[in-house]
Design a protein around this motif. Structure first.
Motif, short mmCIF file in Angstrom:
data_model
loop_
_atom_site.label_atom_id
_atom_site.label_comp_id
_atom_site.label_asym_id
_atom_site.label_seq_id
_atom_site.Cartn_x
_atom_site.Cartn_y
_atom_site.Cartn_z
N LEU A 1 0.82 -1.21 0.00
CA LEU A 1 0.00 0.00 0.00
C LEU A 1 0.85 1.26 0.00
CD1 LEU A 1 -2.93 -0.95 2.41
CD2 LEU A 1 -2.96 -0.79 -0.10
N LEU A 2 2.09 1.14 0.45
CA LEU A 2 3.00 2.29 0.43
C LEU A 2 3.74 2.41 -0.90
CD1 LEU A 2 4.52 2.02 4.01
CD2 LEU A 2 2.99 3.80 3.14
N GLY A 3 3.49 1.48 -1.82
CA GLY A 3 4.13 1.55 -3.13
C GLY A 3 5.36 0.67 -3.29
N TYR A 4 5.55 -0.27 -2.36
CA TYR A 4 6.69 -1.20 -2.41
C TYR A 4 6.19 -2.64 -2.36
CZ TYR A 4 8.91 3.17 -1.18
OH TYR A 4 9.31 4.49 -1.16
N PRO A 5 5.53 -3.09 -3.43
CA PRO A 5 4.92 -4.42 -3.39
C PRO A 5 5.89 -5.58 -3.60
CG PRO A 5 4.56 -3.41 -5.51
CD PRO A 5 5.24 -2.37 -4.65
N LEU A 6 7.09 -5.30 -4.09
CA LEU A 6 8.04 -6.37 -4.38
C LEU A 6 9.07 -6.48 -3.27
CD1 LEU A 6 8.85 -8.47 -6.55
CD2 LEU A 6 10.38 -6.74 -7.47
N GLU B 1 9.76 -0.95 -5.53
CA GLU B 1 8.57 -0.67 -6.33
C GLU B 1 8.27 -1.73 -7.39
OE1 GLU B 1 11.18 1.29 -5.87
OE2 GLU B 1 10.57 3.32 -5.36
N ASN B 2 9.32 -2.26 -8.02
CA ASN B 2 9.12 -3.19 -9.14
C ASN B 2 10.44 -3.89 -9.45
OD1 ASN B 2 10.67 -1.34 -10.75
ND2 ASN B 2 8.79 -0.14 -11.05
N ALA B 3 10.43 -4.75 -10.47
CA ALA B 3 11.62 -5.53 -10.82
C ALA B 3 12.79 -4.63 -11.23
CB ALA B 3 11.29 -6.51 -11.94
N GLU B 4 12.51 -3.57 -11.95
CA GLU B 4 13.58 -2.66 -12.37
C GLU B 4 14.22 -1.99 -11.16
OE1 GLU B 4 10.44 -2.55 -13.71
OE2 GLU B 4 10.94 -3.59 -15.58
N ALA B 5 13.39 -1.61 -10.20
CA ALA B 5 13.92 -0.99 -8.99
C ALA B 5 14.78 -1.98 -8.19
CB ALA B 5 12.78 -0.46 -8.12
N ALA C 1 21.82 0.95 6.38
CA ALA C 1 21.35 2.33 6.30
C ALA C 1 20.73 2.67 4.94
CB ALA C 1 22.52 3.27 6.58
N THR C 2 20.72 1.73 4.00
CA THR C 2 20.21 2.00 2.67
C THR C 2 18.68 1.97 2.66
OG1 THR C 2 22.17 0.97 1.70
CG2 THR C 2 20.26 1.23 0.26
N PRO C 3 18.05 3.02 2.14
CA PRO C 3 16.58 3.02 2.04
C PRO C 3 16.12 1.81 1.23
CG PRO C 3 17.44 5.21 1.64
CD PRO C 3 18.63 4.29 1.68
N GLY C 4 15.08 1.16 1.72
CA GLY C 4 14.55 -0.04 1.08
C GLY C 4 14.91 -1.31 1.83
N VAL C 5 15.95 -1.23 2.68
CA VAL C 5 16.36 -2.41 3.45
C VAL C 5 15.46 -2.51 4.69
CG1 VAL C 5 18.21 -3.49 4.80
CG2 VAL C 5 18.73 -2.34 2.63
N ILE C 6 14.74 -3.63 4.78
CA ILE C 6 13.88 -3.88 5.93
C ILE C 6 14.72 -4.44 7.07
CG2 ILE C 6 11.93 -5.24 6.78
CD1 ILE C 6 10.92 -5.17 3.81
N GLN C 7 15.56 -5.43 6.75
CA GLN C 7 16.48 -6.01 7.72
C GLN C 7 17.75 -6.41 7.01
OE1 GLN C 7 13.80 -9.12 9.40
NE2 GLN C 7 14.40 -8.25 11.36
N ALA C 8 18.85 -6.30 7.73
CA ALA C 8 20.14 -6.76 7.22
C ALA C 8 20.68 -7.76 8.23
CB ALA C 8 21.11 -5.59 7.06
N ARG D 1 16.56 -4.49 -9.54
CA ARG D 1 17.81 -4.56 -10.29
C ARG D 1 18.69 -3.34 -9.96
NH1 ARG D 1 16.69 -3.01 -15.86
NH2 ARG D 1 16.73 -1.02 -14.79
N ASP D 2 18.09 -2.16 -9.99
CA ASP D 2 18.85 -0.93 -9.71
C ASP D 2 19.36 -0.92 -8.28
OD1 ASP D 2 18.28 -0.22 -12.30
OD2 ASP D 2 16.75 1.28 -11.75
N PHE D 3 18.56 -1.42 -7.36
CA PHE D 3 18.99 -1.48 -5.95
C PHE D 3 20.26 -2.31 -5.83
CE2 PHE D 3 19.34 -3.28 -1.79
CZ PHE D 3 19.01 -2.24 -0.94
N VAL D 4 20.25 -3.50 -6.43
CA VAL D 4 21.42 -4.39 -6.34
C VAL D 4 22.64 -3.72 -6.98
CG1 VAL D 4 22.40 -6.60 -7.09
CG2 VAL D 4 20.04 -6.50 -6.21
N LEU D 5 22.46 -3.13 -8.15
CA LEU D 5 23.59 -2.53 -8.85
C LEU D 5 24.11 -1.26 -8.17
CD1 LEU D 5 22.42 -3.03 -12.55
CD2 LEU D 5 24.18 -4.32 -11.30
N GLN D 6 23.22 -0.44 -7.67
CA GLN D 6 23.63 0.84 -7.09
C GLN D 6 24.06 0.76 -5.64
OE1 GLN D 6 20.34 3.49 -7.79
NE2 GLN D 6 20.53 3.33 -10.01
N HIS D 7 23.47 -0.17 -4.88
CA HIS D 7 23.71 -0.17 -3.44
C HIS D 7 24.44 -1.40 -2.91
CE1 HIS D 7 21.31 3.42 -3.08
NE2 HIS D 7 20.34 2.82 -3.75
N VAL D 8 24.55 -2.44 -3.72
CA VAL D 8 25.19 -3.67 -3.22
C VAL D 8 26.46 -3.96 -4.01
CG1 VAL D 8 24.89 -6.11 -2.67
CG2 VAL D 8 22.92 -4.56 -2.50
#
Length: 160
Positions: free
Chosen positions: A64-69, A117-121, A94-101, A123-130
């Motif tokens: 409902l907050l826009g993060y279904p994946l 938000e979706n599959a592209e997000a 500390a990365t936004p989007g991480v629920i637990q580490a 992919r981008d999360f893994v590439l940009q933040h991991v």
């Protein structure tokens, strides 16, 4: 911190009830457990002061907050120095989007539970933040179909 062995039956009942519903009022909690409201409030305060209760959490409907994946990202490092591990752990948590580490033992070094938000997000999360961290050697991503809370450590044993 008070050792778990020093907890009596009432403390464990309080913790179990609060684990199931952290929003319960002191009045309702006291009535449910057959305690005086002042005794209930004192006991809960003592459990907080002892460090056994460390906080409360709000559960959010991520879809409902826009993060279904949601996904679990398994991370393996190429270098395991204390400085590298701690720096990466701090950064990932500390990365936004991480629920637990989770810092784990075994073939992987970290598990990240993320919501995007979706599959592209994703992919981008893994590439940009991991994988952007030089110490990361490999990642593996698993989609989460459903999340259910567990019974917890204070749940009554089920009849088998």
């Amino acid at each position: 911190m008070q050792p778990a062995g020093n907890l009596d039956h009432v403390d464990r009942q309080l913790l179990s009830a609060l684990s199931a519903d952290a929003d319960v009022t002191n009045k309702s909690l006291a009535a449910r457990l057959g305690l005086a409201e002042s005794t209930c409030a004192y006991r809960v305060r003592a459990l907080r002061e002892a460090g056994i209760i460390t906080g409360t959490r709000v559960q959010l409907d991520l879809a409902l907050l826009g993060y279904p994946l949601q996904a679990i990202i398994m991370v393996r490092l190429g270098s395991h120095t204390m400085a590298n591990v701690n720096q990466l752990y701090d950064s990932l948590a500390a990365t936004p989007g991480v629920i637990q580490a989770f810092h784990v033992a075994g073939a992987d070094d970290f598990y990240l539970h993320v919501a995007v938000e979706n599959a592209e997000a994703l992919r981008d999360f893994v590439l940009q933040h991991v994988t952007s961290h030089r110490v990361v050697r490999q990642t593996e991503t698993h989609l989460v179909f459903e999340v259910r809370g567990g019974a917890g450590v204070l749940a009554a044993p089920s009849d088998r």
